[in-house]
Design an enzyme around this catalytic site. Sequence first.
Site, PDB file in Angstrom:
ATOM      1  N   HIS A  95      -2.977  26.878  24.227  1.00 56.38           N
ATOM      2  CA  HIS A  95      -4.124  26.186  24.850  1.00 56.38           C
ATOM      3  C   HIS A  95      -5.295  26.072  23.866  1.00 56.38           C
ATOM      4  O   HIS A  95      -6.433  25.924  24.292  1.00 56.38           O
ATOM      5  CB  HIS A  95      -4.668  26.906  26.083  1.00 56.38           C
ATOM      6  CG  HIS A  95      -3.705  27.224  27.169  1.00 56.38           C
ATOM      7  ND1 HIS A  95      -3.571  26.442  28.289  1.00 56.38           N
ATOM      8  CD2 HIS A  95      -2.822  28.243  27.319  1.00 56.38           C
ATOM      9  CE1 HIS A  95      -2.664  26.993  29.096  1.00 56.38           C
ATOM     10  NE2 HIS A  95      -2.193  28.078  28.525  1.00 56.38           N
ATOM     11  N   THR A  97      33.325 -13.576  10.776  1.00 60.24           N
ATOM     12  CA  THR A  97      32.209 -14.228  11.443  1.00 60.24           C
ATOM     13  C   THR A  97      30.935 -13.651  10.814  1.00 60.24           C
ATOM     14  O   THR A  97      30.965 -12.579  10.201  1.00 60.24           O
ATOM     15  CB  THR A  97      32.259 -13.983  12.963  1.00 60.24           C
ATOM     16  OG1 THR A  97      31.451 -14.956  13.611  1.00 60.24           O
ATOM     17  CG2 THR A  97      31.771 -12.584  13.325  1.00 60.24           C
ATOM     18  N   SER A  98      29.831 -14.342  10.978  1.00 59.41           N
ATOM     19  CA  SER A  98      28.602 -13.917  10.283  1.00 59.41           C
ATOM     20  C   SER A  98      28.275 -12.456  10.514  1.00 59.41           C
ATOM     21  O   SER A  98      27.915 -11.726   9.598  1.00 59.41           O
ATOM     22  CB  SER A  98      27.407 -14.752  10.751  1.00 59.41           C
ATOM     23  OG  SER A  98      27.620 -16.097  10.471  1.00 59.41           O
ATOM     24  N   ASN A 136     -11.416  16.343   3.599  1.00 59.06           N
ATOM     25  CA  ASN A 136     -10.742  15.798   4.771  1.00 59.06           C
ATOM     26  C   ASN A 136      -9.221  15.912   4.671  1.00 59.06           C
ATOM     27  O   ASN A 136      -8.663  15.744   3.592  1.00 59.06           O
ATOM     28  CB  ASN A 136     -11.123  14.332   4.931  1.00 59.06           C
ATOM     29  CG  ASN A 136     -12.616  14.168   5.153  1.00 59.06           C
ATOM     30  OD1 ASN A 136     -13.231  15.012   5.791  1.00 59.06           O
ATOM     31  ND2 ASN A 136     -13.183  13.113   4.615  1.00 59.06           N
ATOM     32  N   GLN A 183      30.666  -9.620  19.220  1.00 57.69           N
ATOM     33  CA  GLN A 183      30.269 -10.228  17.957  1.00 57.69           C
ATOM     34  C   GLN A 183      29.564  -9.191  17.094  1.00 57.69           C
ATOM     35  O   GLN A 183      29.501  -9.314  15.878  1.00 57.69           O
ATOM     36  CB  GLN A 183      29.342 -11.428  18.205  1.00 57.69           C
ATOM     37  CG  GLN A 183      28.948 -12.126  16.917  1.00 57.69           C
ATOM     38  CD  GLN A 183      28.278 -13.467  17.142  1.00 57.69           C
ATOM     39  OE1 GLN A 183      27.057 -13.554  17.218  1.00 57.69           O
ATOM     40  NE2 GLN A 183      29.085 -14.501  17.255  1.00 57.69           N
ATOM     41  N   SER A 216     -15.706  11.517   0.817  1.00 60.28           N
ATOM     42  CA  SER A 216     -16.263  10.644   1.834  1.00 60.28           C
ATOM     43  C   SER A 216     -17.302   9.805   1.119  1.00 60.28           C
ATOM     44  O   SER A 216     -17.959  10.277   0.191  1.00 60.28           O
ATOM     45  CB  SER A 216     -16.922  11.482   2.927  1.00 60.28           C
ATOM     46  OG  SER A 216     -17.967  10.760   3.545  1.00 60.28           O
ATOM     47  N   SER A 217     -17.454   8.565   1.538  1.00 58.60           N
ATOM     48  CA  SER A 217     -18.364   7.732   0.766  1.00 58.60           C
ATOM     49  C   SER A 217     -19.803   8.211   0.901  1.00 58.60           C
ATOM     50  O   SER A 217     -20.615   8.006   0.028  1.00 58.60           O
ATOM     51  CB  SER A 217     -18.212   6.266   1.154  1.00 58.60           C
ATOM     52  OG  SER A 217     -18.801   6.018   2.385  1.00 58.60           O
ATOM     53  N   ARG A 231       0.800  -1.229   0.000  1.00 56.80           N
ATOM     54  CA  ARG A 231       0.000   0.000   0.000  1.00 56.80           C
ATOM     55  C   ARG A 231       0.831   1.276   0.000  1.00 56.80           C
ATOM     56  O   ARG A 231       0.594   2.176  -0.784  1.00 56.80           O
ATOM     57  CB  ARG A 231      -0.933   0.013   1.211  1.00 56.80           C
ATOM     58  CG  ARG A 231      -1.931   1.168   1.170  1.00 56.80           C
ATOM     59  CD  ARG A 231      -3.081   1.000   2.134  1.00 56.80           C
ATOM     60  NE  ARG A 231      -4.023   2.086   1.962  1.00 56.80           N
ATOM     61  CZ  ARG A 231      -5.029   2.094   1.106  1.00 56.80           C
ATOM     62  NH1 ARG A 231      -5.231   1.045   0.358  1.00 56.80           N
ATOM     63  NH2 ARG A 231      -5.839   3.142   1.001  1.00 56.80           N
ATOM     64  N   TYR A 232       1.804   1.362   0.886  1.00 58.52           N
ATOM     65  CA  TYR A 232       2.510   2.635   1.017  1.00 58.52           C
ATOM     66  C   TYR A 232       3.685   2.768   0.058  1.00 58.52           C
ATOM     67  O   TYR A 232       4.305   3.825  -0.035  1.00 58.52           O
ATOM     68  CB  TYR A 232       2.896   2.882   2.480  1.00 58.52           C
ATOM     69  CG  TYR A 232       1.658   2.956   3.337  1.00 58.52           C
ATOM     70  CD1 TYR A 232       0.684   3.907   3.069  1.00 58.52           C
ATOM     71  CD2 TYR A 232       1.423   2.051   4.365  1.00 58.52           C
ATOM     72  CE1 TYR A 232      -0.492   3.968   3.808  1.00 58.52           C
ATOM     73  CE2 TYR A 232       0.246   2.104   5.113  1.00 58.52           C
ATOM     74  CZ  TYR A 232      -0.704   3.067   4.822  1.00 58.52           C
ATOM     75  OH  TYR A 232      -1.865   3.119   5.550  1.00 58.52           O
ATOM     76  N   ARG A 261      15.846  -7.077  11.763  1.00 57.41           N
ATOM     77  CA  ARG A 261      15.252  -7.183  10.426  1.00 57.41           C
ATOM     78  C   ARG A 261      14.082  -6.224  10.216  1.00 57.41           C
ATOM     79  O   ARG A 261      13.638  -6.009   9.082  1.00 57.41           O
ATOM     80  CB  ARG A 261      14.780  -8.620  10.169  1.00 57.41           C
ATOM     81  CG  ARG A 261      15.930  -9.599   9.990  1.00 57.41           C
ATOM     82  CD  ARG A 261      15.441 -10.981   9.602  1.00 57.41           C
ATOM     83  NE  ARG A 261      16.530 -11.807   9.119  1.00 57.41           N
ATOM     84  CZ  ARG A 261      16.992 -11.783   7.885  1.00 57.41           C
ATOM     85  NH1 ARG A 261      16.437 -10.973   6.988  1.00 57.41           N
ATOM     86  NH2 ARG A 261      18.001 -12.558   7.525  1.00 57.41           N
TER      87      ARG A 261
END
Lengths: 466, 466, 466, 466
Positions: free
Chosen positions: B163, B114-115, B298, B239, B290-291, B15-16, B338
């Site tokens: 305010h 190393t990984s 909006n 690590q 708006s539907s 979607r985005y 990830r």
Amino acid sequence: MIEDIFDCVSPLDFRYYGRNEKLFSLLWSFVSERAYVKYQARVEAALVRVLAKRGVCSKQVASEIEGACSRIEVSDVYREEDRIRHNIRALVNCIRSDPAVSEEAKRFIHLTLTSFDVLDTASALRFKEATSQVIIPTLLDLEKSFIKIALREKDTIQIGRTHGQHSIPLTFGFAMAEYVSRLGNRILAIRKAGNNLVGKISGAVGNYNASSLFFDDPEEFEREVLHELGLEPADYSTQIVEPEYLVDYVHALVSCFGVLANFADDMRHLQRTEISEVAEEFKVKDQVGSSTMPHKRNPINFENVKSMWKVFMPRMTTIYMDQISEHQRDLTNSASLRFVPEILVGLVVSAFRLKKVCQKLIVDKKAIERNFEMSKKRIIAEPAYILLASKGHPNAHECIRKLTVQSLKEGRPLRDLIIESEELKPYLAKLTNKQQAILDDPSQYLGIASKKTEQVCAYWKQKLGI
Amino acid sequence: MIEDIFDCVSPLDFRYYGRNEKLFSLLWSFVSERAYVKYQARVEAALVRVLAKRGVCSKQVASEIEGACSRIEVSDVYREEDRIRHNIRALVNCIRSDPAVSEEAKRFIHLTLTSFDVLDTASALRFKEATSQVIIPTLLDLEKSFIKIALREKDTIQIGRTHGQHSIPLTFGFAMAEYVSRLGNRILAIRKAGNNLVGKISGAVGNYNASSLFFDDPEEFEREVLHELGLEPADYSTQIVEPEYLVDYVHALVSCFGVLANFADDMRHLQRTEISEVAEEFKVKDQVGSSTMPHKRNPINFENVKSMWKVFMPRMTTIYMDQISEHQRDLTNSASLRFVPEILVGLVVSAFRLKKVCQKLIVDKKAIERNFEMSKKRIIAEPAYILLASKGHPNAHECIRKLTVQSLKEGRPLRDLIIESEELKPYLAKLTNKQQAILDDPSQYLGIASKKTEQVCAYWKQKLGI
Amino acid sequence: MIEDIFDCVSPLDFRYYGRNEKLFSLLWSFVSERAYVKYQARVEAALVRVLAKRGVCSKQVASEIEGACSRIEVSDVYREEDRIRHNIRALVNCIRSDPAVSEEAKRFIHLTLTSFDVLDTASALRFKEATSQVIIPTLLDLEKSFIKIALREKDTIQIGRTHGQHSIPLTFGFAMAEYVSRLGNRILAIRKAGNNLVGKISGAVGNYNASSLFFDDPEEFEREVLHELGLEPADYSTQIVEPEYLVDYVHALVSCFGVLANFADDMRHLQRTEISEVAEEFKVKDQVGSSTMPHKRNPINFENVKSMWKVFMPRMTTIYMDQISEHQRDLTNSASLRFVPEILVGLVVSAFRLKKVCQKLIVDKKAIERNFEMSKKRIIAEPAYILLASKGHPNAHECIRKLTVQSLKEGRPLRDLIIESEELKPYLAKLTNKQQAILDDPSQYLGIASKKTEQVCAYWKQKLGI
Amino acid sequence: MIEDIFDCVSPLDFRYYGRNEKLFSLLWSFVSERAYVKYQARVEAALVRVLAKRGVCSKQVASEIEGACSRIEVSDVYREEDRIRHNIRALVNCIRSDPAVSEEAKRFIHLTLTSFDVLDTASALRFKEATSQVIIPTLLDLEKSFIKIALREKDTIQIGRTHGQHSIPLTFGFAMAEYVSRLGNRILAIRKAGNNLVGKISGAVGNYNASSLFFDDPEEFEREVLHELGLEPADYSTQIVEPEYLVDYVHALVSCFGVLANFADDMRHLQRTEISEVAEEFKVKDQVGSSTMPHKRNPINFENVKSMWKVFMPRMTTIYMDQISEHQRDLTNSASLRFVPEILVGLVVSAFRLKKVCQKLIVDKKAIERNFEMSKKRIIAEPAYILLASKGHPNAHECIRKLTVQSLKEGRPLRDLIIESEELKPYLAKLTNKQQAILDDPSQYLGIASKKTEQVCAYWKQKLGI
């Protein structure tokens, strides 16, 4: 009005305020409500000094008001606020009603200011000063403790641990150097963010409406007032200072807290009965380990620090939410701002606690050695595979993996299986003496643990001037 | 295996990901899984280049491996990982099995690594490059839009709001300058934190065990490999790289997101029917508001940005929790790492959206004026009280407060009540012309709104080079 | 030791503890440290009562110990804890050293208990009792205020607002009914979660090791002790009660806080100068609205509630983190548990504040009507399109959308355009009288606002017994 | 448009979607975008069925529309949305343009509905069905695995651990029973909260404006439509359902995740090299433990679960923030709602992973015994002190504490020191045989571990019907 500390709800005040430590009375002198009101009065005093310098009022007037500001009593301000329901106007009224303030002087109090000129500036100032006078010194003390352990143990061979599994060797000092480095880094971050806190004297919506009534250079006027306090003005302000200065500051505190929590967790686990490489010293001869298990030696201080991190880390969410303030300000950050000093307290209390424990941390070298011995034989898997590969073995990782499985099954040392292997002989023959030595004695597989420890400690000692 | 994008659960991807925008395909080229594997292969390639430079392997070997690295296919790596259950070993196997890689070359792949030398370095690199190539340019575009509006509206008198209440005047451009300043400040913070991301080639527990088998200067070796990629090494690593580099980076992103959210909120409220000072332009002639309420306009883009902030801000908590990793590392930050690229996506998607809206933001000057008129008469309370005080009135604030109450009750302009007051006459007589003018026309009570707007815009244009 | 309340850092104690309200002294009698220690002593007393019932000790012994428990002074316990560094052992020592406790009795104190039998049980008990005696009554008072406003304003026509845009009509009472319903629902949730809090008397690791030394039915023994206190035992416990009871409880509090915050936000926005449909009443004649803008009427109480929500909502994260405790318990939830009572305080302080404001909430019907008039003409878009569709128009939504655009352009009422439209005539002819009336007077397009308001209020009055 | 899964940014879709498991394709059929649109179409279909039942339209019309709803293609809806910028209107247009929908039928589509009648109802429905069809079954499978281990190991004596320190004995089965109980409890909580999700058909602001144009009983009409889908209506709704239903639901999920995370942490630590009481089985013969340390057996699944918890737990903050929606709704919860399905995925993926590991969890009884032996001698401190106290010793806790210290110093068994003590002899003489036996063999100090394990398992098997 609460009159006894044990009638309070906040454990910071009745419990974590260490009763016998000067550090805490110093810290609370920045974070208490009494302190906050005093800082507000300091802003009002700075204002009149500049008004006098600029000839708006006389030096006599400024002197009268300054005197009144220095005598402000928080309880009086609260009493007045109860009456009129506005805290800064209450402060102003209290200054006004000081007997030493003449009628002539009254009208110069607070002149051109809006409430948050005073409040935001006072907050920045007390956080900045608490940082330089309490937070940084406490963290530096802890850093020194870390460095001391790191250097002392720089050659203490320890098994490295990843996934909670024995990995390859390092030294305990090298492991401590992690915290020397990370804490050092956070000290710099906090120092910088603390120094970066700013004030404002720009009026109710930030465009210097009121001060422009008197001065053609209202930004210069703002700078003069703030310089009296040792602060710089915000690049831009509405009714309040841009929130990101505080956001960065609390982030620095909270991310430093994460380093302490990680250290505490490491120590907790090294203190596990099966591992027992370190221990907190019992403080007093009468200390009770557990109400029903007197033999236990619990890592209560490390647990406490982890627990406090869980209390304070989530408060960053409040700070992020307070970045949003509608238009020239809604006031929904007003109450929440009042809880920010607690975050400073949480960090200092925890750092101080760690420092005390670290100064007497028991390092059990026998246990470290015993644990190292558990895995000594299997350690050579990594250097073996790498060396074999470098000497031409086309698939060394897979080959050593299979021998390791065999070693576990047959209960025989991996080293023996490697030496016996006909396939590996031609490659082993090419090893240098130093390389051969590591296969024979895995405790030599230490890389530059000791040297790196020294480097890290030297770097931070120099960088932090400790 | 999911085969259609609409079978996915993540709205970011289906979607985005803006379908018609180059920006998104560029961004995803840093944050996708395909990108991640490519970056990992780049680290492996950098390694062999340095091995060749140092004479450990031949240039021919390095060239073969580099070629294979450039041809790595993410789907192949996943297939191999399904078989052997280790992602980096899968990558290595895929490089090994490239037909162009000779038997001689195979053993140099991944040598001494190393990984997480690969993974942490690849992550830092892709975040760093995504920052300079996508995030910063997108934010600079937005900053330009802000500056444009600010300068255009620097003299558009608007009522200030605190305010949610009408306060004293400023200009719409001055209000926009808030976001010029705050966004500018965050752009610098992100740029700095992005450039500060570092890599590591220090082995399984950080003390260079493996590379020390070959080199006397393993830190220099690390530096050479990382310089191939344009990165610096971490001050210290286990690590994994010390987490605070990433923590600071994500904090910079998240705190920038807070600025966008605040701006979005301000615009949402200015677009309220009763206020209607600004509006999003409808995008296409067929757009449906708006539907069931076709008359509505909006603020859907501003709402979307606020909503996305609510999605991504809390993710900082994950990052803070990931600061804690036991000993030389537990792996509980592996899955969570990830998800970090999603945060970059959230910010870019939102900044881009705001930029598009701002470029066509409708500013209704009539509405701004109409709203200003509502409170024009009462605005003078503040300057009146301040000026009276400065001219010697002993209790101006209280006096004006009472007149204001009277003004509200009687429905008469405050200005008239002030002028009629016998008590105030002697003080009013002392006003300068400029001061008098402000009481007569409160729309002149603007401080330095216009000038400050110019200053802020000029400062950030210069600072950011835009 | 802190001696003056203004030397504290926690604003809960020095500021939000309302000075003149009985409610707060009652609340603090559950949440203060004094309270906590008293609850701990109550658990010790309950134990000996059951020991006596079971004949393990004499009634005389139980009576001596109970007496001592009732006289426990928190300051004595703290002094003893300073000496021996263990809070529960300190409590036990204080009970032991009470002059009324005979030598014979001493050994029965705490018999079979572990510290957290006492602490977790005491916590559950004080939260449960604070819930029924303070939290629920305060929320019920607020609910009554909501209901009162809802019923009073059930027919006050107001424009509905979505996206901050005027939508279609409802009544102010119906809008209030939202909060009647949501708060009612949360009251039930809190009541349930509070009643669900449990204790434990199952020893150091939860399998009743110690109590099994004496009793064949240790679970029954546990039940008897807890029943003395009005609690049930946990289904299962380790050293501590399963955390989910508390997690659910705090979730109930925090999610209730969200309802209050939403209400506060709604009111803040309805109090905006341009909308001004509601207002907080000024409390006293001397109240100061702003230090420099005396004409302002700020929604300070609503702002305060929103701000407090920002303080307390994120604390749920701490609670979720405390679900994780290693094995039969690590102690990293010990300090954090001490901050939980603050959450209760935050909620009560905010609910009480809202109640006070609501009791005197100013509803400006003229303003509500004025705002409604603004959009009256366009409201009919929705009913028009729906009715036309129902009467057979094949594409009513699109048709009305276009007329609305035309109406905005030409400044003519949508209703006139509809009536004039040749295309629409056949459909309009089919409308019933009631339907026609709504097109003529959109303020009749109210659905069942009034009836639903009554229903909701009646439902919750009955359900909550108020 | 993204076309290859590896071009996605979300690891849920390209990585944690387990490729060979039916469970995941089932789960994604609720959480994907395709699923969401299908659920929306189901709501539209339910509407026309009820319209037909009520005689508003013909059965033929309803049947045509239902058919079209069942054929809706998500890609078509997206294409239409790209054109008109409104997702629900796009859906309606797609239904309209289905060739089987006659002109007569078109106007009944969506009649009386507002977009969020469809969206909120569809969301509730898919979460509810995903809960009963995927989440609960997956958790029940995990619960069965827990029960199996608990019962199998109910008599396996293990040392209890508090503070990471050896405490007193229990059994491994009893330790597992903790998770049987806590998971069981959360399953009930999720089931209840899932069933509690509700829909709404109450129009744009919640007072049934549109449906009241046609029906005198719009609430009954709402109920009928929702009953078609197996849902109940919200007690009250604005444009959206009261948020607390979803808040409670996600809380149930997140708090369940905390139980999984705690279990994962316990197992991680029990798998530490020094403890090694449990281990994950290696999945395949080719599995690689570490790229450079082939001898390691890493708890990667437990680590993954902990890591996923860190990803998803903080998302509760988003949900809490979404409780606040201005007036009859702002739309700032629109984008964020789209991320909620990811939370379901996180939980299912983790529970499924744990189940797989638990089914083959390796429990090393020798290691459990070896660790128990380490502390066997000191265990008797607790029962000794308690028994001595019960037999009349006036200060047993302090006496045993001192002997324990002596035992540690002299390296002699505590039991011997107790027996030799002249002071203790008279009390020891009073011990029953069973009590004496525990001092002789601390492994009998087990309380009711085994019995309680059976009870807990039996209770939850019955309660959950498994």
